[in-house]
Scaffold this motif. Structure first.
Motif, PDB file in Angstrom:
ATOM      1  N   TYR A  41       0.835  -1.209   0.000  1.00 22.06           N
ATOM      2  CA  TYR A  41       0.000   0.000   0.000  1.00 22.06           C
ATOM      3  C   TYR A  41       0.866   1.254   0.000  1.00 22.06           C
ATOM      4  O   TYR A  41       0.662   2.159  -0.815  1.00 22.06           O
ATOM      5  N   VAL A  96      -9.795  -1.716  -6.916  1.00 21.24           N
ATOM      6  CA  VAL A  96      -9.272  -2.394  -5.724  1.00 21.24           C
ATOM      7  C   VAL A  96      -9.295  -3.907  -5.907  1.00 21.24           C
ATOM      8  O   VAL A  96      -8.388  -4.614  -5.441  1.00 21.24           O
ATOM      9  N   PRO A 142      -8.573  -5.400   0.031  1.00 20.53           N
ATOM     10  CA  PRO A 142      -9.469  -4.233  -0.066  1.00 20.53           C
ATOM     11  C   PRO A 142      -9.681  -3.522   1.262  1.00 20.53           C
ATOM     12  O   PRO A 142      -9.700  -2.286   1.305  1.00 20.53           O
ATOM     13  N   TRP A 143      -9.802  -4.265   2.340  1.00 14.86           N
ATOM     14  CA  TRP A 143     -10.041  -3.640   3.644  1.00 14.86           C
ATOM     15  C   TRP A 143      -8.794  -2.922   4.149  1.00 14.86           C
ATOM     16  O   TRP A 143      -8.901  -1.841   4.704  1.00 14.86           O
ATOM     17  N   TRP A 146      -8.460   0.314   2.056  1.00 11.59           N
ATOM     18  CA  TRP A 146      -9.386   1.377   2.457  1.00 11.59           C
ATOM     19  C   TRP A 146      -9.015   1.955   3.823  1.00 11.59           C
ATOM     20  O   TRP A 146      -9.117   3.152   4.033  1.00 11.59           O
ATOM     21  N   ARG A 149      -5.776   4.050   3.340  1.00 12.42           N
ATOM     22  CA  ARG A 149      -6.068   5.252   2.560  1.00 12.42           C
ATOM     23  C   ARG A 149      -6.811   6.277   3.397  1.00 12.42           C
ATOM     24  O   ARG A 149      -6.519   7.471   3.347  1.00 12.42           O
ATOM     25  N   LYS A 150      -7.757   5.817   4.210  1.00  9.35           N
ATOM     26  CA  LYS A 150      -8.482   6.731   5.092  1.00  9.35           C
ATOM     27  C   LYS A 150      -7.527   7.373   6.097  1.00  9.35           C
ATOM     28  O   LYS A 150      -7.590   8.579   6.346  1.00  9.35           O
TER      29      LYS A 150
END
Length: 158
Positions: A41, A96, A142-143, A146, A149-150
Motif C-alpha cells: 500500500y 481495488v 481491499p479492507w 481502504w 487510505r483513510k
C-alpha cells in the motif's frame, strides 16, 4: 500534529506484530502476509517514501523476529516491492479488486523466493499449505487498502 510523521513506521510495526502474533495452528496456515500488504500500500501511495530500502529493513526485522536465516525475508520482500515500485503508476489505476489479484501475484512471488531460499538452506519439501497466505492476503487487501487510505487522507500524509 507530529503523529503523522510516524504513521508509516507505526503501520509497518503493527504489521510486524501481526506477523508474529500467536494464532491457533488451524488459523496460522491462513495468516496473511501483513508486512507485504502494508508495504505494498505505502509503495503504491507514496513511492518516494516507501521503497525497496524500507522493504529490506522490514525484511531484516522479520528475519530477526521469526528467527530465520538473516536476509531471507529481506530478499523476498525487496524483490516483491521492487516489482511493485517499478509499476506503481499503472497499478494505481486499477480497481481495488484488480489490485487484489496483483497483490496475490506479488505474494506468490514473495513465497516463491522465500521457499526457494529456504529450500536451498534447509532442504524443506514443498507443501500446498504454503499457498494459503496468498489467498488470505488477496481477500484482506481491499479492507487494508481502504483503512490505510483513510488514515493517509485524514492525516494528510504526503
Amino acid at each position: 500534529m507530529r503523529a503523522r510523521h510516524y504513521v508509516i513506521t507505526s503501520t509497518i510495526l503493527v504489521a510486524l506484530v501481526l506477523q508474529i502474533m500467536p494464532l491457533p495452528i488451524q488459523a496460522d496456515l491462513y495468516r496473511p502476509d501483513w508486512v507485504l500488504i502494508v508495504l505494498a500500500y505505502w509503495t503504491m501511495a507514496l513511492p518516494h517514501r516507501v521503497n525497496v530500502g524500507v522493504a529490506f529493513l522490514a525484511g531484516l526485522a522479520m528475519d530477526i523476529l521469526l528467527g530465520t536465516a538473516l536476509g531471507i525475508h529481506s530478499l523476498a520482500l525487496s524483490a516483491s516491492v521492487y516489482v511493485l515500485a517499478a509499476n506503481y503508476q499503472r497499478l494505481r489505476n486499477y480497481s481495488v479488486w484488480q489490485q487484489a489479484i496483483i497483490i496475490g501475484l506479488l505474494c506468490s512471488l514473495y513465497h516463491l523466493v522465500l521457499f526457494w531460499l529456504q529450500h536451498l538452506l534447509t532442504d524443506i519439501p514443498f507443501q500446498f499449505a504454503y499457498l494459503w497466505p496468498i489467498f488470505s492476503s488477496m481477500i484482506l487487501w481491499p479492507w487494508i487498502f481502504w483503512l490505510l487510505r483513510k488514515l493517509r487522507r485524514q492525516l494528510t500524509i504526503t
